[in-house]
Scaffold this motif. Structure first.
Motif, PDB file in Angstrom:
ATOM      1  N   THR A  41      28.601  38.684  42.377  1.00  0.00           N
ATOM      2  CA  THR A  41      28.175  37.310  42.633  1.00  0.00           C
ATOM      3  C   THR A  41      27.053  37.275  43.669  1.00  0.00           C
ATOM      4  O   THR A  41      26.072  36.538  43.511  1.00  0.00           O
ATOM      5  CB  THR A  41      29.384  36.459  43.076  1.00  0.00           C
ATOM      6  N   ASP A  69      26.584  35.897  35.877  1.00  0.00           N
ATOM      7  CA  ASP A  69      27.553  36.534  36.784  1.00  0.00           C
ATOM      8  C   ASP A  69      28.839  36.752  35.981  1.00  0.00           C
ATOM      9  O   ASP A  69      29.305  35.848  35.285  1.00  0.00           O
ATOM     10  CB  ASP A  69      27.833  35.618  37.986  1.00  0.00           C
ATOM     11  N   ASP A  82      32.951  33.827  35.329  1.00  0.00           N
ATOM     12  CA  ASP A  82      34.150  34.135  36.104  1.00  0.00           C
ATOM     13  C   ASP A  82      34.997  32.880  36.335  1.00  0.00           C
ATOM     14  O   ASP A  82      34.480  31.872  36.831  1.00  0.00           O
ATOM     15  CB  ASP A  82      33.726  34.729  37.456  1.00  0.00           C
TER      16      ASP A  82
HETATM   17 MG   LIG Z   1      32.219  37.497  41.771  1.00  0.00          MG
END
Ligand SMILES: [Mg+2]
Ligand SMILES: Nc1ncnc2c1ncn2[C@@H]1O[C@H](COP(=O)(O)OP(=O)(O)OP(=O)(O)O)[C@@H](O)[C@H]1O
Length: 207
Positions: free
Chosen positions: A16, A77, A39
């Motif tokens: 991230t 991400d 995520d």
């Molecule tokens: Mg992460």
């Protein structure tokens, strides 16, 4: 659109942090940047919600939005533990894959299998994907840094950056920022460490 996936199934490897700072670097350079958070912990999404409106814009990725297909960058991400079909699907979306790797014995061990998977995937896709590794959260002149360097130079993918362990990343992320949003005078070292990464992303390196 250039799609860049940040991935390493090892939890806490710096995915991230790398994804949001990549997004900020590219937005600062004037690119149209979108961020897709795969995520369920939603760290990148929460960061984006906090991002001050007067800074270079990073857009959330919305598939139905027509401007989503505009020229520019899509930064993805991905979550810890990504594997199997979900991993293959994410890999297929990308022209660039950046793998953050921490320097502990556990990080190095857990990343080995992933790099092997990527090598097979790259062979299947006949070189149509660029893969680079980034050393994350490195403390210079430590045994861990040395071990990581040895590990990374023994691999087929280029090492495109080594980012030191600094509070600039931690502090910036509290405010929806990346290191490129902080004053240059306090982030000279960080900016220098991003230089190779920025060069790797320029089109001539992907001809
Ligand atoms: Mg992460
Ligand atoms: N270069 C750095 N210097 C200092 N701290 C860092 C650096 N890179 C990452 N961190 C910190 O390390 C921790 C883990 O980073 P991050 O959340 O980006 O990893 P992740 O791979 O996304 O984790 P997860 O697998 O849970 O999604 C965070 O607290 C982050 O602020």
């Amino acid at each position: 659109m250039n799609t860049l996936l940040v991935a390493n199934p090892k939890g806490g490897s710096g995915k991230t942090t790398l994804a949001i700072n990549l997004a900020v670097m590219l937005a600062t350079q004037g690119s149209n940047v979108r961020l897709l958070d795969l995520d369920r912990q939603r760290s990148a999404t929460n960061w984006l919600v906090q991002r001050p409106a007067d800074l270079p814009v990073v857009w959330p990725y919305e598939p139905d939005n027509k401007s989503a297909t505009k020229a520019g960058w899509l930064i993805i991400d991905s979550p810890a533990g990504l594997h199997g079909k979900t991993l293959s699907r994410a890999i297929k979306l990308a022209q660039h894959i950046v793998v953050p790797i921490g320097s502990s014995a556990f990080d190095i061990g857990a990343s080995t299998e992933f790099l092997h998977t990527l090598k097979e995937e790259k062979a299947i896709r006949k070189q149509r994907v660029s893969i680079g590794m980034v050393g994350m959260r490195i403390s210079p002149r430590t045994r861990a840094a040395q071990q990581l360097e040895t590990f990374l130079t023994g691999h087929d993918f280029p090492l495109i950056g080594v980012l030191q362990d600094t509070q600039a990343y931690v502090n910036a992320s509290f405010e929806g920022k990346g290191v490129f949003d902080l004053p240059p005078r306090i982030t000279l070292r960080e900016r220098e460490q991003w230089r190779a990464l920025g060069e790797w992303l320029t089109p001539k390196n992907h001809a």
